[in-house]
Design a protein around this motif. Structure first.
Motif, mmCIF file in Angstrom:
data_model
loop_
_atom_site.group_PDB
_atom_site.id
_atom_site.type_symbol
_atom_site.label_atom_id
_atom_site.label_comp_id
_atom_site.label_asym_id
_atom_site.label_seq_id
_atom_site.Cartn_x
_atom_site.Cartn_y
_atom_site.Cartn_z
ATOM 1 N N ASN A 90 0.814 -1.218 0.000
ATOM 2 C CA ASN A 90 0.000 0.000 0.000
ATOM 3 C C ASN A 90 0.843 1.263 0.000
ATOM 4 O OD1 ASN A 90 -2.401 -1.410 -0.057
ATOM 5 N ND2 ASN A 90 -2.440 -1.642 2.169
ATOM 6 N N GLN A 91 2.118 1.125 0.383
ATOM 7 C CA GLN A 91 3.032 2.276 0.333
ATOM 8 C C GLN A 91 3.751 2.340 -1.015
ATOM 9 O OE1 GLN A 91 5.425 1.639 3.873
ATOM 10 N NE2 GLN A 91 3.943 2.680 5.179
ATOM 11 N N GLY A 92 3.429 1.423 -1.925
ATOM 12 C CA GLY A 92 3.958 1.526 -3.283
ATOM 13 C C GLY A 92 5.059 0.560 -3.660
ATOM 14 N N THR A 93 5.381 -0.388 -2.786
ATOM 15 C CA THR A 93 6.419 -1.369 -3.145
ATOM 16 C C THR A 93 5.797 -2.465 -4.010
ATOM 17 O OG1 THR A 93 7.731 -0.909 -1.189
ATOM 18 C CG2 THR A 93 8.058 -3.065 -2.204
ATOM 19 N N GLY A 94 6.473 -2.765 -5.133
ATOM 20 C CA GLY A 94 5.909 -3.730 -6.074
ATOM 21 C C GLY A 94 6.730 -4.985 -6.251
ATOM 22 N N ALA A 95 7.954 -5.002 -5.730
ATOM 23 C CA ALA A 95 8.796 -6.199 -5.765
ATOM 24 C C ALA A 95 9.786 -6.063 -4.618
ATOM 25 C CB ALA A 95 9.545 -6.320 -7.093
ATOM 26 N N ILE A 96 10.177 -7.211 -4.043
ATOM 27 C CA ILE A 96 10.976 -7.122 -2.816
ATOM 28 C C ILE A 96 11.928 -8.307 -2.674
ATOM 29 C CG2 ILE A 96 9.312 -8.344 -1.334
ATOM 30 C CD1 ILE A 96 9.759 -6.094 0.758
ATOM 31 N N GLY A 149 9.945 0.264 5.847
ATOM 32 C CA GLY A 149 10.158 -0.170 4.472
ATOM 33 C C GLY A 149 9.530 0.810 3.495
ATOM 34 N N ASN A 150 9.315 2.034 3.971
ATOM 35 C CA ASN A 150 8.640 3.041 3.152
ATOM 36 C C ASN A 150 9.604 3.648 2.140
ATOM 37 O OD1 ASN A 150 7.462 5.440 2.175
ATOM 38 N ND2 ASN A 150 6.185 5.608 4.006
ATOM 39 N N MET A 151 9.467 3.240 0.878
ATOM 40 C CA MET A 151 10.433 3.650 -0.149
ATOM 41 C C MET A 151 10.318 5.131 -0.513
ATOM 42 S SD MET A 151 12.570 1.257 -0.896
ATOM 43 C CE MET A 151 13.196 1.482 -2.563
ATOM 44 N N ALA A 152 9.142 5.720 -0.306
ATOM 45 C CA ALA A 152 9.028 7.164 -0.558
ATOM 46 C C ALA A 152 9.873 7.921 0.464
ATOM 47 C CB ALA A 152 7.570 7.599 -0.488
ATOM 48 N N PHE A 153 9.887 7.435 1.696
ATOM 49 C CA PHE A 153 10.735 8.066 2.714
ATOM 50 C C PHE A 153 12.215 7.829 2.397
ATOM 51 C CE2 PHE A 153 12.762 8.055 7.030
ATOM 52 C CZ PHE A 153 12.708 9.424 7.209
ATOM 53 N N VAL A 154 12.553 6.660 1.896
ATOM 54 C CA VAL A 154 13.934 6.388 1.469
ATOM 55 C C VAL A 154 14.345 7.406 0.392
ATOM 56 C CG1 VAL A 154 15.401 4.709 0.240
ATOM 57 C CG2 VAL A 154 13.911 3.937 2.091
ATOM 58 N N MET A 155 13.421 7.683 -0.532
ATOM 59 C CA MET A 155 13.710 8.696 -1.566
ATOM 60 C C MET A 155 13.926 10.077 -0.939
ATOM 61 S SD MET A 155 11.170 7.907 -4.784
ATOM 62 C CE MET A 155 11.481 9.501 -5.547
ATOM 63 N N ALA A 156 13.126 10.399 0.071
ATOM 64 C CA ALA A 156 13.273 11.707 0.730
ATOM 65 C C ALA A 156 14.650 11.816 1.380
ATOM 66 C CB ALA A 156 12.165 11.890 1.771
ATOM 67 N N LEU A 157 15.078 10.740 2.048
ATOM 68 C CA LEU A 157 16.409 10.761 2.672
ATOM 69 C C LEU A 157 17.494 10.881 1.609
ATOM 70 C CD1 LEU A 157 15.991 7.957 5.374
ATOM 71 C CD2 LEU A 157 16.190 10.423 5.790
ATOM 72 N N TYR A 189 7.412 16.271 0.291
ATOM 73 C CA TYR A 189 6.453 16.070 1.385
ATOM 74 C C TYR A 189 6.815 14.793 2.133
ATOM 75 C CZ TYR A 189 3.573 19.804 -0.577
ATOM 76 O OH TYR A 189 3.115 21.021 -1.017
ATOM 77 N N PHE A 190 8.013 14.801 2.755
ATOM 78 C CA PHE A 190 8.532 13.563 3.356
ATOM 79 C C PHE A 190 7.593 13.045 4.439
ATOM 80 C CE2 PHE A 190 10.207 16.803 6.185
ATOM 81 C CZ PHE A 190 10.104 16.224 7.434
ATOM 82 N N GLY A 191 7.471 11.724 4.490
ATOM 83 C CA GLY A 191 6.618 11.107 5.506
ATOM 84 C C GLY A 191 5.146 11.100 5.125
#
Ligand code: NIG
Ligand code: FE
Length: 393
Positions: A125-131, A318-326, A382-384
């Motif tokens: 739901n946070q956008g991860t499609g493969a892991i 495991g929030n990849m959008a937050f990883v992008m923000a960092l 818009y981190f987080g």
């Protein structure tokens, strides 16, 4: 955003190029990309139409380094770190990985699976499609196999592509405190043959680090892994520069991950190899260690991969959008570079670049429909925040 050619890792300045279409349509059939183009050429009839006006349509994130299967969080250690202890001090006192291993051994396989599946659903739901998911909290033959069976079951029950990595050499279990060679022999002579026979792992990993496994230990384990056809993806240079990058390259590692401590010699060695560097900024953030020098890596013309390192000790997100923000705020990557590193380059880091990581005809990448956004930069800006409106598989 769509492109037909993104089936290979993006290097250096290529990482800034995010091919995109404005005012476009995208046709999916059972998640497979069948076509896309400008609205003037939109297909007539389809079963379902989704209006994406004012939104972005992106390939799902590919998270190539996680420890998603674990028993419970380690909030107790979090409190200890807030009070002043370091991650390494806690680990040295039988906390850290050994703490997770004690908890995991006690947890029945079913419960472990349920907990992991719930985490996977959240990431989806946070956008991860493969892991990619590692073992390494078992540290006995029975418990390592239990973890790998849980990962296999996740593969069977989830629509998400999953790769599994055997990380028996994550830490030295208490029973082998004074017999590291004995534990490595257990990994090589007992765990590996069983895992290989049952086809339980796609890759092999070692925590190559001072106080964990040396370069010589890593040599032994990776050599044995190759005999069973397991390609290395290894933890190196997290706390010290001990030559782990070069060791990984020597063993034709698919990836070398962490790289918080590295210099020009490592960059030069990577340039002369096919091994991909992977940065895990969630770990740097959470345990307050340096960030991987992304600018030096990308500006040298190398590819860079971003992953979450989701685990209960050093990166409980495991929030990849937050990883992008960092990556943008702390590592000075551009939003476009961060997206490339978190999608097509992540796919290459788990050998899925031909089936996922970009919106290309024939791929099944998982599609993120964002909330209304004016630019790609809003994801790290818009981190987080929760940017995902809907995910299609
Ligand atoms: O990638 N560095 C080694 N392994 C994990 C941490 C594991 C833990 O603390 O449980 C990592 O950071
Ligand atoms: Fe890790």
């Amino acid at each position: 955003m769509a492109d037909n050619t993104l089936t290979a890792v993006r290097k250096g300045s290529e990482m800034r190029e995010v091919p995109s279409l404005d005012n476009a349509w995208l046709l999916l059939e059972n998640g497979v990309v069948k076509g896309f183009g400008g609205m003037e050429s939109a297909p007539g009839h389809t079963d379902e139409v989704v209006d994406a006006k004012g939104r972005f349509v992106l390939p799902a994130f590919v998270d190539s380094h996680t420890h998603l299967v674990f028993a419970t969080g380690r909030e107790d250690e979090f409190a200890m770190r807030i009070a002043g202890k370091t991650y390494e001090e806690i680990a040295a006192a039988s906390g850290g990985i050994l703490n997770s291993a004690r908890k995991l051994r006690e947890m029945p396989e079913e419960a472990l699976f349920d907990a992991a599946l719930a985490r996977l659903e959240k990431l989806r739901n946070q956008g991860t499609g493969a892991i990619e998911i590692k073992s390494g909290y078992g540290l006995t033959t029975a418990s390592e196999l239990k973890m790998l069976r849980v990962i296999r079951k996740l593969k069977e029950q989830s629509a998400m592509p999953i790769k599994s990595t055997f990380l028996g050499a994550h830490a030295l279990p208490d029973q082998y405190k004074n017999d590291k060679d004995g534990y490595i022999s257990l990994i090589i002579d007992e765990m590996l043959p069983k895992i290989a026979t049952e086809g339980l792992a796609d890759y092999i990993d070692v925590f190559c680090e001072q106080g964990y496994f040396t370069n010589a230990d890593t040599d032994r384990i990776l050599e044995a892994g190759w005999k069973f056809g397991l390609k290395p993806k290894i933890h190196v240079n997290q706390f010290t520069n001990s030559g782990g990058v070069q060791t990984g390259i020597r063993h034709k590692a698919l990836t070398v991950d962490h790289l918080e401590v590295m210099g020009q010699a490592e960059i030069d060695a990577l340039k002369a190899s096919e091994t991909l560097p992977v940065a895990l900024p969630g770990c740097s953030f959470f345990i307050n260690i340096p960030y991987t020098p992304a600018r030096s890596i990308i500006d040298a013309g190398l590819p860079l991969v971003l992953a979450s390192d989701f685990n209960p000790g050093s990166s409980p997100s495991g929030n990849m959008a937050f990883v992008m923000a960092l990556a943008c705020t702390q590592m000075k990557m551009t939003p476009e570079e961060a997206l490339t590193a978190a999608t097509i380059n992540g796919a290459a880091a788990m050998e899925l670049e031909h089936s996922t990581g970009s919106i290309s005809i024939g791929k099944k990448p998982g599609i993120i429909l964002t909330k209304p956004m004016r630019s790609l930069a809003e994801i790290p800006y818009y981190f987080g925040d929760d940017l995902v409106e809907r995910v299609f598989y």
